[in-house]
Design a protein around this motif. Structure first.
Motif, PDB file in Angstrom:
ATOM      1  N   ILE A  80      54.345 -80.443 -24.994  1.00 19.43           N
ATOM      2  CA  ILE A  80      55.755 -80.049 -25.064  1.00 19.43           C
ATOM      3  C   ILE A  80      56.324 -79.930 -23.656  1.00 19.43           C
ATOM      4  CG2 ILE A  80      57.390 -78.378 -26.011  1.00 19.43           C
ATOM      5  CD1 ILE A  80      55.071 -77.426 -27.833  1.00 19.43           C
ATOM      6  N   GLY A  81      57.138 -80.880 -23.270  1.00 19.89           N
ATOM      7  CA  GLY A  81      57.774 -80.846 -21.958  1.00 19.89           C
ATOM      8  C   GLY A  81      56.871 -81.346 -20.844  1.00 19.89           C
ATOM      9  N   LEU A  82      57.455 -81.509 -19.654  1.00 24.59           N
ATOM     10  CA  LEU A  82      56.725 -81.954 -18.472  1.00 24.59           C
ATOM     11  C   LEU A  82      56.580 -80.799 -17.497  1.00 24.59           C
ATOM     12  CD1 LEU A  82      58.458 -85.416 -17.866  1.00 24.59           C
ATOM     13  CD2 LEU A  82      56.348 -84.934 -19.149  1.00 24.59           C
ATOM     14  N   GLU A  83      55.362 -80.600 -17.018  1.00 20.94           N
ATOM     15  CA  GLU A  83      55.036 -79.531 -16.074  1.00 20.94           C
ATOM     16  C   GLU A  83      55.282 -78.133 -16.644  1.00 20.94           C
ATOM     17  OE1 GLU A  83      53.441 -80.104 -13.159  1.00 20.94           O
ATOM     18  OE2 GLU A  83      53.431 -82.142 -13.943  1.00 20.94           O
ATOM     19  N   THR A  84      55.420 -78.034 -17.956  1.00 23.27           N
ATOM     20  CA  THR A  84      55.663 -76.730 -18.581  1.00 23.27           C
ATOM     21  C   THR A  84      54.436 -75.842 -18.547  1.00 23.27           C
ATOM     22  OG1 THR A  84      55.289 -77.886 -20.682  1.00 23.27           O
ATOM     23  CG2 THR A  84      57.563 -77.401 -20.095  1.00 23.27           C
ATOM     24  N   VAL A  85      53.303 -76.361 -18.070  1.00 24.04           N
ATOM     25  CA  VAL A  85      52.125 -75.525 -17.848  1.00 24.04           C
ATOM     26  C   VAL A  85      52.467 -74.383 -16.896  1.00 24.04           C
ATOM     27  CG1 VAL A  85      51.314 -76.975 -15.950  1.00 24.04           C
ATOM     28  CG2 VAL A  85      49.694 -75.524 -17.168  1.00 24.04           C
ATOM     29  N   ASN A  86      53.432 -74.625 -15.990  1.00 21.40           N
ATOM     30  CA  ASN A  86      53.808 -73.621 -14.995  1.00 21.40           C
ATOM     31  C   ASN A  86      54.516 -72.424 -15.601  1.00 21.40           C
ATOM     32  OD1 ASN A  86      52.780 -75.230 -12.879  1.00 21.40           O
ATOM     33  ND2 ASN A  86      54.674 -76.402 -12.796  1.00 21.40           N
ATOM     34  N   LEU A  87      54.993 -72.559 -16.830  1.00 19.79           N
ATOM     35  CA  LEU A  87      55.664 -71.432 -17.487  1.00 19.79           C
ATOM     36  C   LEU A  87      54.666 -70.391 -17.972  1.00 19.79           C
ATOM     37  CD1 LEU A  87      58.382 -73.346 -19.541  1.00 19.79           C
ATOM     38  CD2 LEU A  87      58.775 -71.800 -17.619  1.00 19.79           C
ATOM     39  N   ASP A  88      53.377 -70.756 -17.994  1.00 22.33           N
ATOM     40  CA  ASP A  88      52.317 -69.824 -18.354  1.00 22.33           C
ATOM     41  C   ASP A  88      52.546 -69.166 -19.715  1.00 22.33           C
ATOM     42  OD1 ASP A  88      49.869 -68.629 -17.862  1.00 22.33           O
ATOM     43  OD2 ASP A  88      50.768 -66.854 -16.974  1.00 22.33           O
ATOM     44  N   GLY A  89      53.012 -69.968 -20.671  1.00 23.38           N
ATOM     45  CA  GLY A  89      53.180 -69.465 -22.037  1.00 23.38           C
ATOM     46  C   GLY A  89      54.551 -68.920 -22.363  1.00 23.38           C
ATOM     47  N   LYS A  90      55.386 -68.751 -21.340  1.00 26.19           N
ATOM     48  CA  LYS A  90      56.734 -68.228 -21.565  1.00 26.19           C
ATOM     49  C   LYS A  90      57.539 -69.204 -22.422  1.00 26.19           C
ATOM     50  CE  LYS A  90      60.624 -66.401 -18.845  1.00 26.19           C
ATOM     51  NZ  LYS A  90      61.164 -66.285 -17.468  1.00 26.19           N
ATOM     52  N   TYR A  91      58.201 -68.695 -23.432  1.00 27.57           N
ATOM     53  CA  TYR A  91      59.044 -69.459 -24.374  1.00 27.57           C
ATOM     54  C   TYR A  91      58.233 -70.219 -25.431  1.00 27.57           C
ATOM     55  CZ  TYR A  91      62.357 -68.683 -20.540  1.00 27.57           C
ATOM     56  OH  TYR A  91      63.118 -68.117 -19.555  1.00 27.57           O
ATOM     57  N   PHE A  92      56.905 -70.002 -25.504  1.00 27.28           N
ATOM     58  CA  PHE A  92      56.089 -70.663 -26.513  1.00 27.28           C
ATOM     59  C   PHE A  92      55.429 -69.616 -27.413  1.00 27.28           C
ATOM     60  CE2 PHE A  92      56.174 -73.627 -22.923  1.00 27.28           C
ATOM     61  CZ  PHE A  92      56.506 -74.814 -23.553  1.00 27.28           C
ATOM     62  N   ASP A  93      55.366 -69.907 -28.691  1.00 29.97           N
ATOM     63  CA  ASP A  93      54.717 -69.004 -29.649  1.00 29.97           C
ATOM     64  C   ASP A  93      53.823 -69.843 -30.567  1.00 29.97           C
ATOM     65  OD1 ASP A  93      53.952 -66.967 -31.318  1.00 29.97           O
ATOM     66  OD2 ASP A  93      55.837 -66.905 -32.440  1.00 29.97           O
ATOM     67  N   VAL A  94      52.525 -69.772 -30.350  1.00 25.64           N
ATOM     68  CA  VAL A  94      51.572 -70.560 -31.136  1.00 25.64           C
ATOM     69  C   VAL A  94      51.272 -69.845 -32.446  1.00 25.64           C
ATOM     70  CG1 VAL A  94      49.268 -71.567 -31.187  1.00 25.64           C
ATOM     71  CG2 VAL A  94      50.564 -71.558 -29.066  1.00 25.64           C
ATOM     72  N   GLN A  95      51.368 -70.563 -33.551  1.00 25.66           N
ATOM     73  CA  GLN A  95      51.217 -69.972 -34.879  1.00 25.66           C
ATOM     74  C   GLN A  95      49.811 -70.140 -35.463  1.00 25.66           C
ATOM     75  OE1 GLN A  95      54.018 -68.491 -36.129  1.00 25.66           O
ATOM     76  NE2 GLN A  95      55.207 -69.130 -34.365  1.00 25.66           N
ATOM     77  N   VAL A  96      48.930 -70.856 -34.765  1.00 25.52           N
ATOM     78  CA  VAL A  96      47.594 -71.146 -35.291  1.00 25.52           C
ATOM     79  C   VAL A  96      46.547 -70.819 -34.242  1.00 25.52           C
ATOM     80  CG1 VAL A  96      48.309 -72.920 -36.935  1.00 25.52           C
ATOM     81  CG2 VAL A  96      47.856 -73.550 -34.547  1.00 25.52           C
ATOM     82  N   SER A  97      45.294 -70.872 -34.650  1.00 23.81           N
ATOM     83  CA  SER A  97      44.176 -70.639 -33.742  1.00 23.81           C
ATOM     84  C   SER A  97      43.289 -71.873 -33.679  1.00 23.81           C
ATOM     85  CB  SER A  97      43.346 -69.444 -34.218  1.00 23.81           C
ATOM     86  OG  SER A  97      44.139 -68.274 -34.290  1.00 23.81           O
ATOM     87  N   GLN A  98      42.547 -71.990 -32.599  1.00 23.92           N
ATOM     88  CA  GLN A  98      41.637 -73.122 -32.455  1.00 23.92           C
ATOM     89  C   GLN A  98      40.604 -73.098 -33.580  1.00 23.92           C
ATOM     90  OE1 GLN A  98      40.638 -74.161 -28.464  1.00 23.92           O
ATOM     91  NE2 GLN A  98      38.573 -74.774 -29.001  1.00 23.92           N
TER      92      GLN A  98
END
Length: 630
Positions: free
Chosen positions: A550-568
């Motif tokens: 999702i997005g480019l270089e969004t790794v730098n957001l460190d999880g901000k604005y993302f909400d994962v609904q599942v687990s590995q």
């Protein structure tokens, strides 16, 4: 080639380990900050077997490895050493986030010591109430020492943890902190004298026992002073001259500046909290108690630690933050148990029960992040319950006499030998919190997590029919990847990242989102979740491995604005929501939100064909975007 050989070749071609400032990795790439970019031979790096590509982007050297990047990184880290990831991440955060992280980093290591001492205070109070111990007895004196030692010498404990946080000598930090509790200072406080003088500057006699801010301020300044002195002192003289100069500068500074300023700041913090408590009363409890879950979500609750300790030092108890933490724990527990009873998803039921039990014991993060925040309405219910019960607790003046985890096990620290009703009001407040939260969660309801246990059925014929239909669909959709999001088609040549635009790691489709969620593009499992939540790896039941980035270089957001609904490891069904994200906020941070869907094992199929779309054509989640054939 082994990963060790791969790592050695990479390090050789990027200028050696001495040229590496920091190394880390994301889903597919090794990432480096290097001292001298001229020492990096990108051409030779790209020629290394196992390297799919390499580039400099946004000040980072990025080397594309693919799905096995974590294996390669282990060998990289073994060569260059453990990198201070925390420091680089801190630089990407705002001032408030860095301050809260600092407070958390300093206080977390000392919590076991003050929690143990706090519980001892509660047990000592219980022994007094039961009449099992006399204040004149030697046993009482010894138990008082046990319960007070960690608090009295708190500056020493904080000096150690602050030194680790600010990366300066722990021993020098403790030695300087020792000046605050030196017998001359403590005797001066006891005698009522005003203080000493040094080079025309006053050193006031202040009781620094149990203080917080003076020692943190001192160690922070020490970290800069120490590094400066290390630079100017010749190497042969450092072992003797460096600590001597540090003591000559820092101990007077601590006694004249850092100590008094920190003490005044702490005093005014205590006065401010006291004013809010005295004048706000139930309203303050209603507001702070209701908002406490949001403080936990944002990490701001760590900022309360100095306030709690300041209250403990000044009053011997905390009448504000800890009681509100107690009712919040029970409110979160009530919501979690209501969800556990009401949900039809067996796996999620187990999560709700375990997080509810944790909240009963004062550990609320599993309930907040794993249940309430995930389902939203239980969060609202717990906030309402926390506000009401918090108002009750503060209205009746509930006091906490020990800094311990605020769950049911904290009852002893609410025993007040001078006021037997304190424990009663504390018990009533948590009962209010639990019951209201449970009932509101039940009434408000929630959108249940989809049931993935297909063996449960009420009618056998219906179940068999569904299984047959599902089996037929699986055959028909074999090797097909549907769009995991709603959006417009973006040609790869317009994606400003060669790793994706040149399909380095596999057949790739780019989509510009018009919605804020990622859904499963097929039936399968969650193969990989990255901690920064910006990417997810999936594997279909037919063997197709897909990376959704999702997005480019969004790794730098460190999880901000993302909400994962599942687990590995979770089993997923086509169309099931996997990740929610805020595309507008991500764009506002300056990131390209184009989302890449990559078949990372394309080489295992005879053909991997992309469905044709026109530029900017709207793609629904029901649309097929990639077809694979073996």
């Amino acid at each position: 080639m082994s990963y060790k050989e791969l790592a050695n070749q990479i390090i050789d071609q990027i200028g050696g380990k001495d040229n590496v400032i920091r190394a880390w990795h994301c889903v597919t790439r090794l990432r480096f900050h290097v001292k001298d970019e001229q020492k990096v031979d990108l051409t030779k790096v790209k020629e290394i077997s196992g390297v799919m590509g390499a580039q400099f982007q946004n000040g980072q050297l990025q080397i594309i490895i693919g799905n096995k990047v974590s294996d390669a990184f282990k060998e990289i880290e073994a060569i260059v050493g453990v990198q201070d990831k925390e420091e680089v991440q801190d630089n990407q955060k705002g001032p408030l986030s860095r301050f809260l992280d600092m407070i958390s980093g300093v206080f977390s290591p000392v919590i076991p010591a003050i929690a143990g001492a706090g519980m001892m205070k509660g047990l000592l109070a219980l022994l007094q109430v039961l009449g099992w111990i006399s204040e004149e007895s030697d046993a009482f004196q010894v138990l008082t020492i046990i319960s007070n030692a960690a608090f009295y010498f708190l500056p020493f404990l904080l000096a150690i943890s602050a030194a680790k946080r600010f990366k300066v000598s722990e021993y020098l930090s403790i030695a300087i902190a020792g000046a605050l509790l030196y017998p001359t200072i403590t005797a001066g406080v006891a005698s009522g004298e005003s203080g000493l003088g040094f080079l025309g500057m006053p050193i006031p006699f202040i009781d620094y026992s149990s203080t917080v801010i003076p020692v943190i301020l001192m160690v922070w300044v020490l970290s800069y002073v120490y590094r400066f002195i290390e630079k100017i002192v010749p190497g042969a003289l450092r072992i003797v001259l460096t600590p001597t100069l540090v003591f000559l500068l820092m101990i007077p500074f601590t006694l004249i500046v850092a100590g008094p300023i920190g003490f005044v700041i702490g005093d005014y913090v205590g006065i401010g909290v006291g004013w809010l408590y005295e004048n706000g009363g139930a309203i303050a409890g209603l507001l702070v108690g209701g908002l406490l879950p949001l403080f936990i979500v944002t990490g701001m609750h760590y900022g309360f630690a100095p306030i709690i300790l300041q209250n403990m030092t000044k009053n011997g108890f905390d009448p504000f933050i800890l009681p509100l933490n107690l009712v919040n724990s029970l409110a979160q527990s009530g919501a979690a148990f209501a969800v556990a009873i009401k949900t039809k998803n067996k796996k999620f039921k187990a999560i709700a029960v375990s997080s509810g039990v944790s909240a009963l014991l004062g550990v609320t993060e599993p309930a907040v992040f794993g249940v309430s925040l995930k389902l939203k309405r239980p969060l609202y219910a717990s906030m309402i319950a926390g506000g009401i019960s918090g108002g009750f607790a503060l209205y009746f003046g509930v006091k906490c006499f020990g800094f311990v985890a605020q769950g049911l096990e904290a009852f002893p620290v609410y025993i007040d030998p001078a006021d037997g009703m304190n424990l009663v009001y504390a018990a009533i407040s948590i009962l209010i919190a639990f019951v209201i939260s449970f009932i509101l969660t039940w009434i408000l309801g929630f959108e249940d997590v989809p049931v993935d246990d297909k063996s449960v059925a009420t009618e056998k014929q219906t179940t068999e029919s569904k299984k047959e239909q599902s089996s037929a669909q699986d055959v028909m959709s074999s090797g097909v990847v549907n769009s995991p999001l709603k959006g417009t088609f973006t040609p790869l040549e317009e994606v400003p990242d060669k790793t994706f635009s040149e399909e380095v790691i596999g057949t790739t489709v780019a989509i510009e989102p018009t919605d804020n969620k990622i859904v499963a593009p097929f039936d399968g499992t969650v193969a990989m979740l990255y901690p920064t939540k910006h990417a997810i790896g999936l594997k279909s039941d037919t063997g197709v491995e897909v990376l959704i980035h999702i997005g480019l270089e969004t790794v730098n957001l460190d999880g901000k604005y993302f909400d994962v609904q599942v687990s590995q490891g979770d089993t997923i069904a086509k169309g099931q929501e996997l990740v929610a994200f805020d595309r507008e906020s991500i764009r506002a941070e300056g990131y390209n939100i184009v989302t890449l869907i990559v078949v990372t094992n394309s080489d295992q199929f005879t053909t991997t064909e992309k469905v044709h779309f026109d530029k900017n054509q709207l793609i629904e989640t029901t649309a097929e975007i990639i077809q694979t054939k073996k």
